[in-house]
Design a protein around this motif. Structure first.
Motif, PDB file in Angstrom:
ATOM      1  N   SER A 145       0.844  -1.184   0.000  1.00  0.00           N
ATOM      2  CA  SER A 145       0.000   0.000   0.000  1.00  0.00           C
ATOM      3  C   SER A 145       0.890   1.248   0.000  1.00  0.00           C
ATOM      4  O   SER A 145       2.097   1.163  -0.200  1.00  0.00           O
ATOM      5  N   SER A 146       0.293   2.396   0.233  1.00  0.00           N
ATOM      6  CA  SER A 146       0.978   3.664  -0.017  1.00  0.00           C
ATOM      7  C   SER A 146       0.972   4.596   1.179  1.00  0.00           C
ATOM      8  O   SER A 146      -0.009   4.667   1.932  1.00  0.00           O
ATOM      9  N   ASP A 147       2.075   5.357   1.316  1.00  0.00           N
ATOM     10  CA  ASP A 147       2.119   6.441   2.297  1.00  0.00           C
ATOM     11  C   ASP A 147       1.171   7.568   1.915  1.00  0.00           C
ATOM     12  O   ASP A 147       0.834   8.417   2.731  1.00  0.00           O
TER      13      ASP A 147
ATOM     14  N   GLU B  60       1.235   3.483  12.544  1.00  0.00           N
ATOM     15  CA  GLU B  60       0.139   2.653  12.041  1.00  0.00           C
ATOM     16  C   GLU B  60      -1.218   3.032  12.629  1.00  0.00           C
ATOM     17  O   GLU B  60      -2.257   2.676  12.058  1.00  0.00           O
TER      18      GLU B  60
ATOM     19  N   TYR C 171      -5.886  11.236   7.398  1.00  0.00           N
ATOM     20  CA  TYR C 171      -5.848  10.710   6.038  1.00  0.00           C
ATOM     21  C   TYR C 171      -6.018  11.812   4.990  1.00  0.00           C
ATOM     22  O   TYR C 171      -6.699  12.821   5.216  1.00  0.00           O
TER      23      TYR C 171
ATOM     24  N   ARG D  48      -7.307   2.972   0.687  1.00  0.00           N
ATOM     25  CA  ARG D  48      -7.754   2.487   1.992  1.00  0.00           C
ATOM     26  C   ARG D  48      -8.824   1.404   1.830  1.00  0.00           C
ATOM     27  O   ARG D  48      -8.856   0.425   2.593  1.00  0.00           O
TER      28      ARG D  48
ATOM     29  N   GLU E  89      -7.040  -1.811   1.035  1.00  0.00           N
ATOM     30  CA  GLU E  89      -6.514  -2.415   2.260  1.00  0.00           C
ATOM     31  C   GLU E  89      -7.609  -3.181   3.000  1.00  0.00           C
ATOM     32  O   GLU E  89      -7.386  -4.302   3.476  1.00  0.00           O
TER      33      GLU E  89
ATOM     34  N   ARG F 163       2.586  -0.261   4.106  1.00  0.00           N
ATOM     35  CA  ARG F 163       2.568   1.091   3.534  1.00  0.00           C
ATOM     36  C   ARG F 163       4.012   1.565   3.370  1.00  0.00           C
ATOM     37  O   ARG F 163       4.821   1.425   4.288  1.00  0.00           O
ATOM     38  N   THR F 164       4.287   2.140   2.206  1.00  0.00           N
ATOM     39  CA  THR F 164       5.658   2.519   1.907  1.00  0.00           C
ATOM     40  C   THR F 164       5.666   3.544   0.787  1.00  0.00           C
ATOM     41  O   THR F 164       4.609   3.951   0.270  1.00  0.00           O
ATOM     42  N   ASN F 165       6.876   3.944   0.369  1.00  0.00           N
ATOM     43  CA  ASN F 165       7.071   4.817  -0.793  1.00  0.00           C
ATOM     44  C   ASN F 165       8.379   4.378  -1.431  1.00  0.00           C
ATOM     45  O   ASN F 165       9.457   4.824  -1.051  1.00  0.00           O
TER      46      ASN F 165
ATOM     47  N   HIS G 162       4.276  -0.110   8.634  1.00  0.00           N
ATOM     48  CA  HIS G 162       4.900   0.904   7.802  1.00  0.00           C
ATOM     49  C   HIS G 162       6.364   0.519   7.607  1.00  0.00           C
ATOM     50  O   HIS G 162       7.070   0.265   8.585  1.00  0.00           O
TER      51      HIS G 162
ATOM     52  N   THR H 105       3.664  12.892   4.151  1.00  0.00           N
ATOM     53  CA  THR H 105       3.359  11.454   4.138  1.00  0.00           C
ATOM     54  C   THR H 105       4.452  10.612   4.780  1.00  0.00           C
ATOM     55  O   THR H 105       4.460   9.388   4.619  1.00  0.00           O
TER      56      THR H 105
END
Length: 313
Positions: A111-113, A125, A130, A140, A143, A157-159, A219, A264
């Protein structure tokens, strides 16, 4: 040897995850868009993500570990993050999660930051500040579909940044380096911040998460908070473009409604405690990215690459 199934090898994270782990797993990579080949991996193209197609892919491959790198796996800094993937992506995740649950394999969803905005510098977390964009709401919902339909799901969640597997969809890295080489105006935002991590470094942490059978929400960021302007300056320096002018753009965001335009940055406390790992510093990831450029790493991807030439003194 464990079998790893990566759905989404046509994006930066999916391709580099498959390439990084190909010597330690039996890797099967499924492209959800353009056809991609990766050295050391078996690959195929999935044109329709309906329940029956996904069930067949999983039943044939019988993976020990399924990682889905769908639209949310694209870096929130990418310029191609303009369109909401919408209900199709939500329905596809339901099918992947249902198939993973039926197969009893470890299931990881990237998923995404970009689900976050400010005003806090780091989000853990439990954070709930948001982003109000339609893209963030869809992510979301993706998820939720994953966790509702597979009892043991790891949401990450990452980038992530890294080399793109195809010149048709250049990533953030290629876009910056191409602009620098062509002498184009390079003006990047210095207001929004994130904690980017090299896709290969993320892959190594994900491997440890698989070995420990982690589930739940985690995360996994890089160790350093930065902005696109500062990232580009470090990237240019590492590739020998020290005399290139990169301008800082101090435009302001629209109250967090635009995806990936706010604060983010992610806090890494939970993954540090769970695995005993320390996320890499930004310069470590950029140096490894440069080393990949030098050692022919990108030749592992079958699609034609956008060549990036290091400046020679």
């Amino acid at each position: 040897m464990h079998k790893l199934f990566v759905a989404g090898i046509d994006n930066v994270l999916g391709a580099n995850l498959a390439a990084e782990l190909a010597d330690r797993f039996d890797v099967f990579g499924l492209s959800l868009g353009d056809p991609i080949s990766i050295s050391g991996c078996r690959t195929a193209l999935c044109e329709i993500q309906d329940a029956e197609s996904i069930r067949k892919w999983i039943s044939v491959e019988r993976p020990d570990w399924l990682v889905v790198c769908g639209p949310a796996a694209n870096s929130s800094w990418n310029s191609d993050h303009d369109d909401d993937p919408g209900s199709d992506a939500i329905h596809a995740m339901r099918h992947w999660a249902t198939a993973a649950h039926a197969a009893g394999c470890e299931f990881t969803v990237i998923s995404s930051d970009g689900v976050f905005r400010g005003p806090w510098m780091f989000h853990d977390e439990q954070a709930d500040h948001y982003c109000d964009s339609s893209i963030a709401r869809t992510i979301r919902a993706i998820e939720t579909e994953a966790t509702d339909n597979c009892e043991r799901t790891l949401i990450v969640r990452t980038n992530a940044y890294g080399w793109s597997p195809t010149s048709n969809t250049p990533g953030f890295v290629e876009s910056i380096l191409h602009a620098i080489e062509e002498g184009d105006a390079c003006k990047l935002d210095c207001i929004r911040h994130a904690t980017p991590i090299l896709a290969n470094d993320l892959a190594e942490i994900l491997e440890q998460a698989f070995e420990k059978r982690l589930d739940g929400l985690f995360h996994i960021p890089g160790a350093e908070r930065t902005n696109p302007f500062a990232f580009a300056r470090r990237l240019a320096d590492q590739f020998g473009h020290t005399d290139v002018h990169i301008a800082a753009d101090d435009w302001r965001t629209q109250g967090g409604r635009m995806f990936g335009q706010g604060e983010t940055s992610l806090r890494s406390t939970s993954i540090r405690e769970a695995l005993g790992v320390a996320p890499p510093m930004l310069i470590e990831g950029i140096r490894r990215l440069h080393a990949q450029h030098e050692n022919g790493y990108c030749e592992r991807f079958g699609a034609a690459q956008t060549l990036v030439h290091e400046k020679v003194a």
